[in-house]
Every structure is written in structure tokens, then in C-alpha cells.
Design a protein around this motif. Structure first.
Motif, PDB file in Angstrom:
ATOM      1  N   ILE A  24       0.870  -1.179   0.000  1.00 53.62           N
ATOM      2  CA  ILE A  24       0.000   0.000   0.000  1.00 53.62           C
ATOM      3  C   ILE A  24       0.902   1.221   0.000  1.00 53.62           C
ATOM      4  O   ILE A  24       1.685   1.434   0.945  1.00 53.62           O
ATOM      5  N   TRP A  25       0.845   2.011  -1.074  1.00 52.56           N
ATOM      6  CA  TRP A  25       1.701   3.184  -1.211  1.00 52.56           C
ATOM      7  C   TRP A  25       1.053   4.386  -0.545  1.00 52.56           C
ATOM      8  O   TRP A  25      -0.160   4.574  -0.609  1.00 52.56           O
ATOM      9  N   ASP A  26       1.890   5.194   0.097  1.00 48.93           N
ATOM     10  CA  ASP A  26       1.391   6.391   0.789  1.00 48.93           C
ATOM     11  C   ASP A  26       1.240   7.549  -0.194  1.00 48.93           C
ATOM     12  O   ASP A  26       2.157   7.813  -0.982  1.00 48.93           O
ATOM     13  N   THR A  27       0.125   8.234  -0.155  1.00 50.31           N
ATOM     14  CA  THR A  27      -0.062   9.377  -1.053  1.00 50.31           C
ATOM     15  C   THR A  27       0.624  10.623  -0.522  1.00 50.31           C
ATOM     16  O   THR A  27       0.893  11.555  -1.273  1.00 50.31           O
ATOM     17  N   THR A  28       0.932  10.656   0.782  1.00 51.44           N
ATOM     18  CA  THR A  28       1.623  11.827   1.357  1.00 51.44           C
ATOM     19  C   THR A  28       3.110  11.793   0.996  1.00 51.44           C
ATOM     20  O   THR A  28       3.693  12.806   0.587  1.00 51.44           O
ATOM     21  N   VAL A  29       3.725  10.660   1.172  1.00 50.06           N
ATOM     22  CA  VAL A  29       5.125  10.451   0.753  1.00 50.06           C
ATOM     23  C   VAL A  29       5.093   9.300  -0.246  1.00 50.06           C
ATOM     24  O   VAL A  29       5.138   8.124   0.142  1.00 50.06           O
ATOM     25  N   PRO A  30       4.966   9.596  -1.544  1.00 48.70           N
ATOM     26  CA  PRO A  30       4.709   8.561  -2.557  1.00 48.70           C
ATOM     27  C   PRO A  30       5.740   7.439  -2.616  1.00 48.70           C
ATOM     28  O   PRO A  30       5.423   6.346  -3.082  1.00 48.70           O
ATOM     29  N   GLN A  31       6.980   7.697  -2.156  1.00 45.51           N
ATOM     30  CA  GLN A  31       7.996   6.634  -2.211  1.00 45.51           C
ATOM     31  C   GLN A  31       7.911   5.679  -1.017  1.00 45.51           C
ATOM     32  O   GLN A  31       8.648   4.701  -0.950  1.00 45.51           O
ATOM     33  N   LEU A  32       7.037   5.986  -0.061  1.00 45.81           N
ATOM     34  CA  LEU A  32       6.877   5.145   1.120  1.00 45.81           C
ATOM     35  C   LEU A  32       5.755   4.141   0.898  1.00 45.81           C
ATOM     36  O   LEU A  32       4.691   4.499   0.390  1.00 45.81           O
ATOM     37  N   HIS A  33       5.988   2.879   1.270  1.00 45.59           N
ATOM     38  CA  HIS A  33       4.899   1.916   1.174  1.00 45.59           C
ATOM     39  C   HIS A  33       4.917   0.951   2.349  1.00 45.59           C
ATOM     40  O   HIS A  33       5.961   0.737   2.998  1.00 45.59           O
ATOM     41  N   LEU A  34       3.745   0.378   2.610  1.00 43.25           N
ATOM     42  CA  LEU A  34       3.578  -0.634   3.642  1.00 43.25           C
ATOM     43  C   LEU A  34       3.466  -1.989   2.955  1.00 43.25           C
ATOM     44  O   LEU A  34       2.632  -2.165   2.070  1.00 43.25           O
ATOM     45  N   SER A  43       5.409  -4.268   7.290  1.00 41.07           N
ATOM     46  CA  SER A  43       6.686  -3.565   7.398  1.00 41.07           C
ATOM     47  C   SER A  43       6.739  -2.372   6.466  1.00 41.07           C
ATOM     48  O   SER A  43       6.059  -2.334   5.432  1.00 41.07           O
ATOM     49  N   TRP A  44       7.554  -1.377   6.853  1.00 40.48           N
ATOM     50  CA  TRP A  44       7.693  -0.131   6.092  1.00 40.48           C
ATOM     51  C   TRP A  44       8.919  -0.200   5.188  1.00 40.48           C
ATOM     52  O   TRP A  44       9.954  -0.721   5.576  1.00 40.48           O
ATOM     53  N   ASN A  45       8.788   0.362   3.992  1.00 43.21           N
ATOM     54  CA  ASN A  45       9.914   0.451   3.067  1.00 43.21           C
ATOM     55  C   ASN A  45       9.854   1.779   2.326  1.00 43.21           C
ATOM     56  O   ASN A  45       8.763   2.305   2.067  1.00 43.21           O
ATOM     57  N   SER A  53      15.357  -0.040  -2.690  1.00 46.21           N
ATOM     58  CA  SER A  53      14.513   0.333  -1.553  1.00 46.21           C
ATOM     59  C   SER A  53      15.208  -0.072  -0.264  1.00 46.21           C
ATOM     60  O   SER A  53      16.179  -0.841  -0.274  1.00 46.21           O
ATOM     61  N   LYS A  54      14.708   0.441   0.842  1.00 48.63           N
ATOM     62  CA  LYS A  54      15.301   0.144   2.152  1.00 48.63           C
ATOM     63  C   LYS A  54      14.195  -0.049   3.173  1.00 48.63           C
ATOM     64  O   LYS A  54      13.238   0.719   3.224  1.00 48.63           O
ATOM     65  N   SER A  55      14.366  -1.059   4.010  1.00 45.38           N
ATOM     66  CA  SER A  55      13.391  -1.324   5.067  1.00 45.38           C
ATOM     67  C   SER A  55      13.543  -0.292   6.181  1.00 45.38           C
ATOM     68  O   SER A  55      14.661   0.102   6.542  1.00 45.38           O
ATOM     69  N   LEU A  56      12.393   0.131   6.734  1.00 45.26           N
ATOM     70  CA  LEU A  56      12.390   1.109   7.816  1.00 45.26           C
ATOM     71  C   LEU A  56      11.921   0.492   9.132  1.00 45.26           C
ATOM     72  O   LEU A  56      11.821   1.201  10.140  1.00 45.26           O
ATOM     73  N   GLY A  57      11.584  -0.775   9.130  1.00 41.78           N
ATOM     74  CA  GLY A  57      11.113  -1.411  10.352  1.00 41.78           C
ATOM     75  C   GLY A  57       9.693  -1.906  10.232  1.00 41.78           C
ATOM     76  O   GLY A  57       9.028  -1.715   9.208  1.00 41.78           O
ATOM     77  N   LYS A  58       9.214  -2.533  11.269  1.00 38.31           N
ATOM     78  CA  LYS A  58       7.889  -3.152  11.249  1.00 38.31           C
ATOM     79  C   LYS A  58       6.867  -2.303  12.021  1.00 38.31           C
ATOM     80  O   LYS A  58       7.209  -1.622  12.985  1.00 38.31           O
ATOM     81  N   VAL A  62       7.183   0.772  14.429  1.00 35.13           N
ATOM     82  CA  VAL A  62       7.420   2.035  13.709  1.00 35.13           C
ATOM     83  C   VAL A  62       6.047   2.563  13.294  1.00 35.13           C
ATOM     84  O   VAL A  62       5.336   1.930  12.518  1.00 35.13           O
ATOM     85  N   THR A  63       5.688   3.719  13.830  1.00 30.98           N
ATOM     86  CA  THR A  63       4.382   4.294  13.537  1.00 30.98           C
ATOM     87  C   THR A  63       4.349   4.901  12.140  1.00 30.98           C
ATOM     88  O   THR A  63       5.388   5.019  11.474  1.00 30.98           O
ATOM     89  N   VAL A  64       3.155   5.290  11.704  1.00 29.24           N
ATOM     90  CA  VAL A  64       3.001   5.919  10.388  1.00 29.24           C
ATOM     91  C   VAL A  64       3.840   7.184  10.299  1.00 29.24           C
ATOM     92  O   VAL A  64       4.583   7.389   9.319  1.00 29.24           O
ATOM     93  N   GLU A  65       3.718   8.054  11.294  1.00 27.68           N
ATOM     94  CA  GLU A  65       4.452   9.318  11.247  1.00 27.68           C
ATOM     95  C   GLU A  65       5.960   9.103  11.316  1.00 27.68           C
ATOM     96  O   GLU A  65       6.728   9.789  10.650  1.00 27.68           O
ATOM     97  N   ALA A  66       6.397   8.134  12.131  1.00 27.19           N
ATOM     98  CA  ALA A  66       7.832   7.841  12.230  1.00 27.19           C
ATOM     99  C   ALA A  66       8.357   7.318  10.898  1.00 27.19           C
ATOM    100  O   ALA A  66       9.465   7.668  10.458  1.00 27.19           O
ATOM    101  N   ALA A  67       7.556   6.501  10.225  1.00 24.04           N
ATOM    102  CA  ALA A  67       7.966   5.974   8.924  1.00 24.04           C
ATOM    103  C   ALA A  67       8.072   7.094   7.900  1.00 24.04           C
ATOM    104  O   ALA A  67       9.017   7.133   7.099  1.00 24.04           O
ATOM    105  N   ARG A  68       7.115   8.020   7.920  1.00 23.24           N
ATOM    106  CA  ARG A  68       7.160   9.147   6.974  1.00 23.24           C
ATOM    107  C   ARG A  68       8.388  10.024   7.226  1.00 23.24           C
ATOM    108  O   ARG A  68       9.076  10.433   6.289  1.00 23.24           O
ATOM    109  N   THR A  69       8.633  10.312   8.494  1.00 22.54           N
ATOM    110  CA  THR A  69       9.783  11.172   8.836  1.00 22.54           C
ATOM    111  C   THR A  69      11.091  10.544   8.373  1.00 22.54           C
ATOM    112  O   THR A  69      11.927  11.208   7.747  1.00 22.54           O
TER     113      THR A  69
END
Length: 411
Positions: A24-34, A43-45, A53-58, A62-69
Motif C-alpha cells: 500500500i503506497w502512501d499518497t503523502t510520501v509517494p515513495q513510502l509503502h507498507l 513492514s515499512w519500506n 529500496s530500504k526497510s524502515l522497520g515493522k 514504527v508508527t506511520v508518522e515515524a515511517a514518513r519522517t
């Protein structure tokens, strides 16, 4: 079809696992997906190029806002450097990564030294004892001045130039390997000079009185250790508990006495003694063989065993079963060092300025003074050439006088 949503805790929570993983791709940060796995793991990437791509954690760790940041930070790094800095660092060859002196020695130099040097572990231990203050520094940040300061401090503290130079050679070897293995472009210690005043011709041997004191100190130490064991066992017996077995009357209480007596009678180096195996002792022929693998010159040699040396080894053999090391350490492995026991013995015998290595000098000196020719002494000591043996030449003045006496002055 690409699934895009404005990701939120509710959206992430509602994402149910399916038979195949999906994103599921984020529309706020288009390169971020779950990424949602069939197992239910989410998991976030972050993807900065079509294939990278790079993993950001599970989630939920890792919350939505933390993943975006974190995604935004890595995307900025990607714009500036072509990829996130952590990815660039991870993809570097090991030689290109910053590494401390401590890590380089532990991970690279120590394994090599132990495998290729007969005193490898002792070298590694000595490095830390002398150069430990530099261990936290990055390998590439250590400069000649750092080493010069330690060298000067040790000389002022009374260390002999020979000792300082020996430790300098050890750390030089570390940096030589670092250059050879591609961790450094240039050797940082090329300008560091050896300490002046080192006297490699030093010959220290025991006087008759000193040898008597040394032998008495060995006997006294054996007697005191036996008496201490008896007191210990008597204490246990009085309380109905078990003590320790007493050493056999015809044996030794530990390695020190046989080690010292064998050194006195064979001239073997400490490392050679500690590396000896029972297979190197031929009792029938009274010959001790120093294998090339433990000899400093890397050349094997044979040393005849005199009566005392044979007696010491036969006595010690009864206490050391098996076919391993003659002087095994804990667990049967090679003994590390004997510094504490030797220093205590030398102090008890009141030997001033006498090192364990000087037992080797004593062996050679007594041979020369007994009239043994220098080349024979060279062979027994295992010197690669006669230069090292010539340090004992002055101990045979009578041979020199006899040689000159053969000349007859012309009338």
C-alpha cells in the motif's frame, strides 16, 4: 494495479493479509509503502529508485508518522548522494569503512598473528598493554606523533631502548598489515625512529653465587608450596571436607622448576620451551628436537640432554600424561606467559636485572667459558649466523691468548 492510500493508523490496522504479499503506497510520501505479508507481518519500506529500496522497520513498532519522517530523511540523502548514506556505507568494501585500531586488531590482525606467528597471542596481548590508549582511535587517524609520544613516555619511565623498540616493531607490524590488506593507503609510522641506545649485545649470566641462590629459591618455593598444601588439607580434614591432592614426592608442584632447570641446561627460548611437545623428546637418545615451527629462525635443531635435563624431564613426564605439550596451560592448550611466577622467583633469589631470557645467555656463556667453540654454541642456540654468537667471544680470553701465543716473533 498500484494500491495507493493516505496511510493512517486506521488504514494500516485494517490492511488484512492475503494469499500473496502486497503493498500500500502512501499518497503523502509517494515513495513510502507498507508491505503486508501473508503471515500478517506489516513492514515499512522507502523506494528511492525503480529497483532500490530500504526497510524502515515493522509496524506497530514504527508508527506511520515515524515511517514518513525517516523516509523523507532518506529521500533527501538519496537526492544528495544517490542513495541513503547508510546504504552507501553498508555497500562499501570492508577496507573502505572506518575502523578503530582495536577493531582492526581484534577482527583482522589477531587472527592472522595467532595463525602465522608462534607467539601470536602474546603479541596481541602485548599490543594492548602498550598501545591500548590508541585503541579507540580510527585506524586512519593515527599519526606518527601519537606513537612518538608513547615511545618518549616509556623511555622517560625507564623502559630500556630494546624493550621500547620491540614494542614499536609490534605496532609497526599492525600498520604494515593494514597497508598490505588495503585498509590504509600509506604506512603512518615510516618517520618513527627506533630508540637509540639499544644494546643487542647484552650478555647477562649467573655468577656462581647467583646460580646457587636461584636453585635454592626453586627448592624453597617447592617446599613452601607443599607445606601450604598440607596446611590447606589439614584445615579441610578438621572440618570433614575434601582438600586437594598432595603432589608426589618425586614430582614438582608446578611448571616453574622444570621450566627453569631445562632452560639452564638447554638454552631454549621461552617460546620454544612452551611450544615443546613430548614427541620432541627422545629419552633413548637423550636428544631434544626444536621443530622448525616453534624455532625463531624457522629452522629445526637438535639439542643433547645432559644428565640434569634428562632427570628433570623424566620426573616431569610422570606428572604430565598424554602426548601433548610438555608445559601445557589450562585445558591443555599453550601456556600464555610465566611472568608472575618468574618475577617472584627472581626476587626471592635476589637476581638483579636478570630476565628469563638471560637463562639462555647463561647457557651459552658457560659453554664458551668451558672452552666450547663458538660455532658449536651457535648450533646449539639455533642462531642463523655467527654474528649473534660472537657476543660471547669475550668470555673465552684464554683461547684468544693461546692463539696469539702460537705466533713467534722474528729474531
Amino acid at each position: 494495479m498500484k494500491l495507493s492510500k493516505k496511510l493512517s493508523p486506521a488504514v494500516v490496522e485494517a490492511a488484512k493479509p492475503e494469499a500473496d504479499p502486497y503493498r500500500i503506497w502512501d499518497t503523502t510520501v509517494p515513495q513510502l509503502h507498507l508491505r503486508v505479508q501473508p503471515s500478517g507481518i506489516k513492514s515499512w519500506n522507502v523506494q528511492w529508485s525503480r529497483t532500490r529500496s530500504k526497510s524502515l522497520g515493522k509496524w506497530p513498532g514504527v508508527t506511520v508518522e515515524a515511517a514518513r519522517t525517516r523516509a523523507k530523511e532518506l529521500l533527501v540523502e538519496s537526492d544528495q548522494h544517490g542513495a541513503p548514506l547508510a546504504v552507501i556505507e553498508a555497500e562499501k568494501a570492508v577496507q573502505d569503512k572506518p575502523i578503530t585500531l582495536e577493531a582492526f586488531i581484534a577482527d583482522h590482525y589477531a587472527p592472522w598473528a595467532v595463525a602465522h606467528q608462534k607467539a601470536g597471542q602474546a603479541t596481541v596481548d602485548a599490543l594492548k598493554a602498550v598501545w591500548g590508549s590508541l585503541y579507540a582511535k580510527l585506524l586512519g587517524e593515527i599519526v606518527a606523533l601519537d606513537v612518538e609520544r608513547i615511545k618518549s613516555k616509556r623511555l622517560k619511565a625507564g623502559r630500556t631502548p630494546a624493550t621500547v623498540n620491540r614494542d614499536l616493531d609490534r605496532v609497526r607490524s599492525v600498520f604494515s598489515r593494514a597497508v598490505e590488506w588495503g585498509f590504509l593507503a600509506v604506512h603512518p609510522l615510516k618517520s618513527v625512529k627506533r630508540a637509540k641506545g639499544a644494546d643487542n649485545s647484552r650478555v647477562r649470566y649467573l655468577s656462581t653465587a647467583e646460580e646457587q641462590r636461584l636453585r635454592k629459591a626453586l627448592d624453597d618455593r617447592e617446599a613452601e608450596r607443599r607445606a601450604s598444601r598440607e596446611r590447606h588439607n589439614a584445615w579441610h580434614a578438621a572440618r570433614g571436607t575434601e582438600g586437594h591432592p598432595q603432589w608426589p614426592e618425586d614430582g614438582y608442584t608446578d611448571h616453574l622448576a622444570p621450566l627453569v632447570l631445562l632452560a639452564l641446561n638447554t638454552g631454549l627460548r621461552r617460546g620454544e620451551l612452551l611450544g615443546l611437545r613430548w614427541e620432541n623428546i627422545d629419552f633413548a637418545s637423550a636428544i631434544l628436537t626444536v621443530p622448525a615451527g616453534i624455532a625463531k629462525s624457522r629452522k629445526g635443531r637438535h639439542v643433547p640432554l645432559n644428565t640434569e635435563a634428562q632427570g628433570v624431564l623424566k620426573r616431569w613426564r610422570r606428572q604430565v600424561p598424554g602426548d601433548g605439550l610438555v608445559f601445557p596451560g589450562p585445558g591443555g592448550g599453550r601456556m600464555g606467559h610465566i611472568n608472575t611466577s618468574w618475577e617472584g622467583l627472581a626476587a626471592a633469589a635476589k637476581l638483579e636485572g636478570f630476565r628469563f631470557h638471560d637463562l639462555r645467555h647463561d647457557f651459552a656463556s658457560k659453554l664458551v667459558m668451558a672452552g666450547v667453540d663458538l660455532n658449536t654454541v651457535r648450533e646449539l642456540l639455533g642462531h642463523s649466523d655467527l654474528k649473534m654468537t660472537l657476543r660471547y667471544a669475550h668470555l673465552a680470553p684464554q683461547k684468544l691468548a693461546d692463539a696469539v701465543a702460537k705466533l713467534r716473533g722474528s729474531a
